[in-house]
Enzyme design. Structure first.
Site, PDB file in Angstrom:
ATOM      1  N   LYS B  29       8.865  44.292 -37.775  1.00 30.14           N
ATOM      2  CA  LYS B  29       9.576  43.161 -38.374  1.00 30.14           C
ATOM      3  C   LYS B  29      10.790  42.774 -37.540  1.00 30.14           C
ATOM      4  CE  LYS B  29       9.630  42.957 -42.819  1.00 30.14           C
ATOM      5  NZ  LYS B  29       9.802  43.862 -43.976  1.00 30.14           N
ATOM      6  N   ARG B  98      15.744  45.212 -45.344  1.00 32.58           N
ATOM      7  CA  ARG B  98      14.291  45.426 -45.288  1.00 32.58           C
ATOM      8  C   ARG B  98      13.925  46.591 -44.366  1.00 32.58           C
ATOM      9  NH1 ARG B  98      11.263  40.417 -46.163  1.00 32.58           N
ATOM     10  NH2 ARG B  98      12.678  38.843 -46.976  1.00 32.58           N
ATOM     11  N   GLY B 107       3.947  47.938 -47.844  1.00 34.35           N
ATOM     12  CA  GLY B 107       4.327  48.351 -49.196  1.00 34.35           C
ATOM     13  C   GLY B 107       4.718  49.802 -49.347  1.00 34.35           C
ATOM     14  N   MET B 109       7.288  51.419 -47.841  1.00 35.06           N
ATOM     15  CA  MET B 109       8.728  51.713 -47.810  1.00 35.06           C
ATOM     16  C   MET B 109       9.488  50.625 -48.578  1.00 35.06           C
ATOM     17  SD  MET B 109       9.198  53.315 -44.022  1.00 35.06           S
ATOM     18  CE  MET B 109       8.595  51.838 -43.273  1.00 35.06           C
ATOM     19  N   ARG B 342       3.057  38.235 -37.922  1.00 39.79           N
ATOM     20  CA  ARG B 342       2.368  39.329 -37.229  1.00 39.79           C
ATOM     21  C   ARG B 342       0.899  38.938 -37.075  1.00 39.79           C
ATOM     22  NH1 ARG B 342       3.000  43.387 -42.405  1.00 39.79           N
ATOM     23  NH2 ARG B 342       1.844  42.103 -43.875  1.00 39.79           N
ATOM     24  N   HIS B 459     -33.889  62.312 -40.471  1.00 39.94           N
ATOM     25  CA  HIS B 459     -35.027  61.481 -40.052  1.00 39.94           C
ATOM     26  C   HIS B 459     -34.932  60.084 -40.638  1.00 39.94           C
ATOM     27  CE1 HIS B 459     -39.265  60.064 -40.355  1.00 39.94           C
ATOM     28  NE2 HIS B 459     -39.308  60.532 -39.113  1.00 39.94           N
ATOM     29  N   ARG B 621     -40.614  58.623 -22.465  1.00 40.52           N
ATOM     30  CA  ARG B 621     -40.484  60.073 -22.625  1.00 40.52           C
ATOM     31  C   ARG B 621     -41.843  60.674 -22.951  1.00 40.52           C
ATOM     32  NH1 ARG B 621     -36.850  62.299 -27.474  1.00 40.52           N
ATOM     33  NH2 ARG B 621     -38.646  61.631 -28.658  1.00 40.52           N
ATOM     34  N   SER B 777     -30.968  61.684 -18.463  1.00 40.01           N
ATOM     35  CA  SER B 777     -30.499  60.967 -19.644  1.00 40.01           C
ATOM     36  C   SER B 777     -30.081  62.009 -20.670  1.00 40.01           C
ATOM     37  CB  SER B 777     -31.622  60.079 -20.176  1.00 40.01           C
ATOM     38  OG  SER B 777     -31.162  59.346 -21.290  1.00 40.01           O
ATOM     39  N   CYS B 844     -29.205  58.642 -24.214  1.00 40.74           N
ATOM     40  CA  CYS B 844     -30.175  58.022 -25.118  1.00 40.74           C
ATOM     41  C   CYS B 844     -30.170  58.646 -26.501  1.00 40.74           C
ATOM     42  CB  CYS B 844     -31.568  58.032 -24.511  1.00 40.74           C
ATOM     43  SG  CYS B 844     -32.271  59.661 -24.329  1.00 40.74           S
ATOM     44  N   TYR B 864     -25.769  53.875 -17.866  1.00 40.22           N
ATOM     45  CA  TYR B 864     -26.206  53.102 -19.030  1.00 40.22           C
ATOM     46  C   TYR B 864     -26.161  53.955 -20.287  1.00 40.22           C
ATOM     47  CZ  TYR B 864     -30.727  55.533 -18.769  1.00 40.22           C
ATOM     48  OH  TYR B 864     -31.704  56.487 -18.774  1.00 40.22           O
TER      49      TYR B 864
END
Lengths: 914, 914
Positions: B29, B98, B107, B109, B342, B459, B621, B777, B844, B864
């Site tokens: 602030k 403030r 809210g 403080m 803000r 699963h 695979r 991988s 992967c 990747y």
């Protein structure tokens, strides 16, 4: 004699270019002959062509350029020493051409004897020796060996021709051949060589020698030699040396002969020469087995002088080599020659006996004595063995040799059957698909176990080794039938039938075979083990779950308990009821009530345990297995449900239904990685609290007992920790419980908190975990399972394939995998020592009883290993050997360093003088 | 204005000691007000006490010694600027006090308004403002706030007194209070403060100020603030700043008011000011909700000039802060003041829309735009959501939010039921204990899954995320009943009953709730994702097992397939028969015959896959799961056996018995660590050969097809390798099979061989393994399982406990564990790059779709990541953000380095001048 040649090392007349340490260059045989010559043993003179030349020949396809010159010179020298010349028609020098690599490869490479004979020389030899028979026998031997080995004539060609002639001669064996018959053999063999070898037998002795040497070189890469090296992990690049040595003749008549022997009995270590002798024969006749040799001992009667001479020579050999010797000798016309000597292979019993004897004779040091015995030999000595002989029946089937020894008993096909039969005083072998924790009772009463499934580290195997009982696992030829029968191979056997198991080979025999007892009371063995304990720099503890185990462990010299699996205390029937009530409790209150019943039982167990380990550390692992291991299977409940329904006991039926559902909900897909270990302690803190209370109350009780006279050393170990957070929470819980106990009793006792490192993540994060503990212990079984992703219970199908097909060299569940699992152990230890140099580090997996693994752990610097009671002696010997090896390496380094310093000093003093 | 004070930073009249970057010192602030002042926004003047002072106060219990002097000076300055003096009875300066920390803690403080009023000043204010009502309203506000916040009088005390007076006044709300009534309120409040606060309200304005500041300091460590910081991981040590600011009054009549707003719509991103305005009120009235505010938009009609002014100010704020703003303002007698601004929190849709708009408006760069959107927002946008509102029913039960979105359908309690119902065109939710590979068919037709067991990576969860379907797992309140019913919480539901699932929260509702569709066609989203792909420095691929998956992946911008699980191709009924025949074959011949049936099917699959990925790599695979996953359960066979017996079909009964035994023999204790992965390829090489043939024949077919116009890039991946030996044998087998295929067809194609690193040992020995492959991988699911020893299928019981009890901060199956699993990945990558710098490295596992994990993988330098199609957009955004972060770090380093160089240059030139 100053050596100038590059490729050839001579020996003869008490001097030699080489010596006994030059095995890499001269091969075992060449180095041995050089050494024996230097020591003035009666060795026929000769020279050795070094392995360098062989390597050159194998890579380039020709002899090194300087070899032929050196050969000429060496031969000339040999002719001078022998007083004969190669190819001399009057008095020819004959030589043997022998292979000999740095590592013994018995029978894998070639040797040619009697090189130097030809049509002319054989006459000279006959005249000079006065025996035409001897001369032509030698010539036909040369033709036969040279023909088959060098000129590749099939052996059978000579054999069948020899047979034909002996039939026509009416001679049943060669010594009955007349000189005339041998002349005929020689003529026929020469024809056969021309026919099958494609060229005449070379009459030029120089050419014979050169061809023989080349053939020996070549034999390094013969199929069988390559196979043998592959099998034994011997490097392909060493090559063989070739020794050319003056022939001495055991085939020169009745006062000649040849023999092989051991300086002590290789079976039991008794202190007398042991071996065989064949009169009027050359060395290959003993190997061929065409004639039956006599015992060397008989020479004492028949040729006492010769025997005395041999005995003295052998004693000298032992004194020099400081080990039992395996030697070859030849007697030529009453004169004794040594042709080879090497350290003898010996049986387990002999290894221990000779090691102890030789230490006591002052021949070797205690440390040397310890290094002379394979730890596995100790296991062999300590288990009974089947007493098999030629007439014994063949095995019904094979399984995996999971735990050594022998077991002879009647078949029981279930734990209840085993208990029942054992109750009648019968010797029982438990035969099952596989065993589980539920079978503990049956296993306790059986003399051996046989399972159709599982591997060398399956439940049955681990329990068997722990109990020191014989066990065969993974016998795929076993098929259980419904009811009381089992197929073993092609045979259907029933409960109560006799069965005999050979644990060290995995062979399964029908019937009640005789056994030889274990030799555990051998005085030499006890002495040997006490020496091992003396020299060890790390400690060997035992895995022991019961006071009985602990007692046996202490008797076997365990220096504490490295692993007490508390769950094994819960399987007794009365405890199992309370345990099940605890697990099936639906709220904490009921659970605590059940635990309160277990508490006094556990406390009593621990009191007994502490009392049997006076002043020694006792590591107690908190509850580890998943809870469903303590519960009946859903199938068992189904049987009870059916019974309740039949009795129209509906209320009980419903209660059982609920129980069944509860049990099912605890079932896991992968129990190994499920709700177990410290995960139980975190989710059911009341279990941990009960156990910690039992441990510390027991310790306080024993410490307070004046008769005991010592303070117990409890070590509380948390299993299956994966993270610092788990350990920090649990360490706090343990300390809080301990403080409560101490506050209530108004007194306290020393205790330590530790953890097992048995998950890869625990090893990786060991530094953080170690901040909360005083000791760590590697659980190498689980660590191996997780690191490889191999379930011990299931891995057999592919792991056996891996081992059989050479994908893996060793079973990682038996010998620690240094590269993978070992990396994690090393990583953890380095971190942990950095954070806390005083932390105590141990190993309590199965590998703690494996010699090779023990060497590895010792090299990393563990404080102790812990193994099953049955493997204690093996582990103690292995640990002693590892300690000495480390010590020797340290000494070698120190010596090297001081050598360097001396060299520097020398240099400096030279400089100062300059 | 030159700042000299240590603790206080002033702002006002277009100048400020601080600026917008000083959030740590001045709080969000304070820094914002300083910045706005510098930019000449209409901000009431004031000063901010820095967080340093708060920290000092909190540690020492007193104000820093120099603070009171500085306070005096600053106040004098403020009085000058404001033209009023604190406590001036004629025209008093009023201030707000403030709180404001560096990190927003809304809210949590305290704040006190209207400080400076007392019995005397209130009269002056009344006279000066011409409104007694306004003055006493302000005074009662001060008494109420100061009393409750500073003097700890319970809030309810004021509230009930206020209510009583309003009743006696007949006023329904405070604006209807007469000045007289407000005087009465003031008097009563003062009495209440004396009674409940223990002392009179301080009349001295200086004392009020000092007490208010101290209270704000103290509020840093209020219970709720501490809790909030703990919850949000905010450091305890920062402390709060305190801003003392001239009051402006929204409660000064009808041409006054207060409001809060957003510069754009925070729900959908629309470009207009959005917010609320309350006439004749102070800020806390909006929060209290006692009066209903109007929409800011209405100001356009009621006060067009004011609205235009606000719109321009807000546009300026956006231009300056380059982000959507969340602002507070007050209008005092027609004059507009900004009190705070803000960056605005916004909904997923708004985040994407405003990011794209602002880029296109030229307000921010593309890179900034990308960083403005949480990857999770993308998932939210892309899934349908339940359209819940106030009247919606409460949930029946909760489960784990396993896969986001919403699903509304009828309950099916088994796969066969689901298939049957879906066949009738019904929308189906599959409700089961848990799912297995056998349920794939049912899962394919269901709109969502609900399971009683399993976790976020079970699963069901994995398949759901792969299919982009809603899924709730581990709903413990579900109990399956025999037959066709299921308990969900307290409600018994039947197959066919309607159910609604909320995947993002795990809530389960009864009935058919309305849904909002996914917003996948949003143009802004597509633009955003294309930008993300542009800036990414690593590639995102998709896990795709079928041509349909591959098509969706390509559409979603996948740059290849990173994981095709070939086993998913075997579950179709016609294939399953051949697969089972293959598995149950008792010799190699029969197995090969069955495989020959599968070969053309696989080949067709692969051809389609290659065609859908033109010119992009496709990683296939080899068969991974244990074979028993393809077989019926023993229970299923039992049913068939019973049927056969009933039909007296004895022959079939026996065949089924044999099959049952075979299936049982394949059952494993821990299938996760059993006979699967490359272990299958080694023990059944014919399976590998079939698959490699299918892959390469498919690739050749597509490459030969002129219409295709590109060459496929097949990458053959070997799963579950633990050792170099396995990989070397398998790589040779693959190459040999490939050579055969190429030789037979007379043509060849490029392909690569790689492996998954998913076992700890593979990571440790990666250098050796990498010598045999072109890519690796990381299979982070299995690697996490093995490193922790956690079975995904079973871990829920304890893992949930760990997460709930803070033992684990995050679920390691969702966000990669950097310390443990990450160590292994890092170790493997370093080794592998050393051995082979060109090797391609990917991920992967499930973590490939998790933003935090993607940042970690990117920081290690993977080439990747591959994730399920549904998570592609999330992964793409995360990867883009990771790439930018890395880029920014690089730039920062470069800048720092060049800054250092400049400084050195400067120093050198100074030296040379000296």
């Amino acid at each position: 004699m100053i050596h100038v040649a590059k490729n050839i090392y001579r020996f003869g007349n008490g001097v030699a270019d080489g010596n006994g340490k030059m095995t890499e260059l001269l091969g075992g045989k060449g180095a041995g002959l050089a050494e024996m010559t230097r020591l003035s043993f009666p060795v026929p003179p000769g020279f050795t062509i070094a392995t360098d030349a062989c390597r050159f020949y194998l890579s380039q396809g020709i002899f090194p350029s300087d070899l032929s010159g050196e050969l000429r010179e060496s031969l000339a020298w040999l002719e001078d020493v022998a007083g004969k010349r190669l190819g001399d028609p009057k008095d020819p020098l004959l030589v043997s051409v022998r292979s000999g690599a740095a590592v013994s490869m018995p029978g894998m490479m070639d040797t040619i004897l009697n090189v130097g004979l030809n049509d002319e020389c054989v006459q000279g030899l006959a005249e000079k020796s006065g025996s035409e028979r001897f001369a032509f026998d030698s010539y036909r031997r040369l033709l036969q060996m040279f023909g088959s080995v060098v000129m590749k004539v099939p052996k059978e060609v000579f054999d069948s021709a020899f047979k034909q002639i002996s039939q026509s001669e009416g001679a049943s064996r060669e010594s009955e051949f007349s000189a005339e018959a041998l002349r005929r053999v020689v003529a026929v063999f020469k024809d056969l060589i021309l026919e099958f070898g494609g060229r005449p037998f070379p009459q030029n002795p120089q050419e014979q020698l050169s061809m023989a040497i080349e053939t020996v070189f070549e034999s390094w890469r013969s199929e069988r030699a390559v196979f043998y090296r592959k099998l034994n992990g011997i490097s392909e690049n060493m090559g063989t040396a070739v020794t050319v040595q003056t022939m001495v003749f055991g085939n020169r008549g009745v006062d000649s002969g040849t023999g092989v022997g051991f300086s002590r009995n290789p079976s039991n270590g008794e202190r007398h020469i042991f071996g065989e002798y064949l009169c009027d024969a050359q060395g290959e006749d003993i190997v061929a087995g065409t004639r039956t040799p006599t015992s060397i001992g008989q020479l004492e009667d028949t040729s006492p002088k010769l025997y005395a001479e041999l005995r003295d020579l052998v004693a000298q050999l032992e004194r020099h080599y400081r080990d039992v010797q395996d030697f070859e000798f030849t007697v030529e016309s009453g004169r004794l020659f040594l042709l080879q000597t090497r350290s003898a292979k010996r049986a387990a019993l002999a290894a221990v006996q000779t090691a102890v004897d030789m230490v006591e004779e002052g021949l070797i040091t205690k440390r040397e004595g310890i290094s002379r015995v394979q730890p596995a030999s100790i296991a062999e000595i300590l288990s009974p063995q089947l007493d098999l002989h030629a007439g014994s029946p063949g095995p019904l089937a094979h399984g995996l040799p999971a735990s050594p020894g022998a077991a002879v008993g009647k078949i029981a096909l279930s734990t209840s059957e085993a208990v029942c039969m054992a109750g009648r005083g019968e010797s029982v072998i438990l035969v099952t698909e596989e065993t589980t924790a539920d079978d503990i009772e049956g296993m306790a009463v059986a003399v051996g176990f046989l399972t159709a499934r599982g591997g060398a580290t399956s439940h049955a195997a681990v329990v068997a080794r722990g109990m020191g009982k014989c066990c065969i696992t993974g016998a795929r030829a076993i098929r259980m039938c419904d009811g009381d029968a089992v197929w073993i191979g092609e045979k259907l056997l029933h409960a109560g039938d006799w069965l005999s198991l050979e644990g060290s080979t995995g062979r399964i025999f029908e019937g009640q075979l005789p056994t030889r007892a274990a030799s555990s009371d051998l005085p030499a063995l006890n002495k040997f083990l006490s020496w091992a304990a003396e020299v060890s720099t790390s400690v060997v503890r035992a895995n022991a779950d019961t006071p009985a185990d602990a007692k046996a462990a202490l008797a076997a010299g365990a220096q504490g308990i490295g692993l007490c699996r508390t769950e094994h205390m819960f399987f007794a029937p009365d405890r199992l009821i309370a345990m099940r009530a605890m697990i099936l409790a639906t709220d904490v209150k009921d659970r605590i009530k059940a635990l309160e019943q277990l508490l006094p039982m556990q406390q009593t167990d621990f009191e007994k345990l502490f009392r049997t380990m006076p002043g020694l550390p006792v590591t107690i692992r908190l509850l580890d297995p998943p809870l469903h291991e303590f519960l009946p299977s859903p199938e068992e409940i189904d049987v009870q449900i059916a019974a309740a329904r039949k009795d129209e006991n509906w209320e009980q039926g419903i209660a059982l239904e609920i129980e069944r559902r509860h049990i099912e909900s605890l079932t896991e897909v992968n129990p190994m990685m499920g709700h177990r270990g410290c995960r139980l302690s975190l989710t059911y803190p009341e279990i941990l609290q009960m156990q910690v209370k039992a441990i510390l109350q027991a310790a306080l009780a024993v410490a307070g007992d004046e008769k005991a006279g010592f303070e117990p050393l409890p070590e509380i170990m948390v299993p299956l920790v994966s993270s610092e957070e788990e350990m920090s929470v649990l360490a706090r819980m343990i300390r809080e419980t301990a403080d409560e106990v101490f506050a209530r009793q108004g007194k306290s006792i020393r205790y330590t908190i530790g953890t097992m490192i048995e998950l890869p993540r625990a090893a990786i994060c060991a530094a953080a975990i170690a901040r909360h503990v005083s000791f760590i212990s590697f659980g190498t079984n689980d660590l191996t399972q997780m690191t490889y992703g191999f379930s011990r219970d299931d891995a057999r199908t592919y792991l056996d394939y891996y081992l059989e097909n050479g994908i893996f060299k060793v079973d990682p569940f038996i010998t620690i995998d240094k590269e993978g699992v070992g990396y994690l152990i090393d990583l953890a230890m380095k971190q942990v020592r950095m954070v806390n140099p005083k932390i105590k580090i141990g190993v309590c997996g199965e590998h703690g009883g494996d010699p090779e693994s023990i060497h590895f752990f010792h090299s990393l610097g563990v404080d102790y290993v812990s193994c099953s009671v049955a493997r204690l002696p093996i582990a103690q010997v292995a640990m002693a050997q590892a300690s000495q090896k480390a010590d020797a390496q340290y000494q070698a380094k120190t010596e090297a360093a001081s050598g360097q310093l001396a060299a520097q000093d020398e240099l400096l003093s030279q400089l100062s003088r300059a």
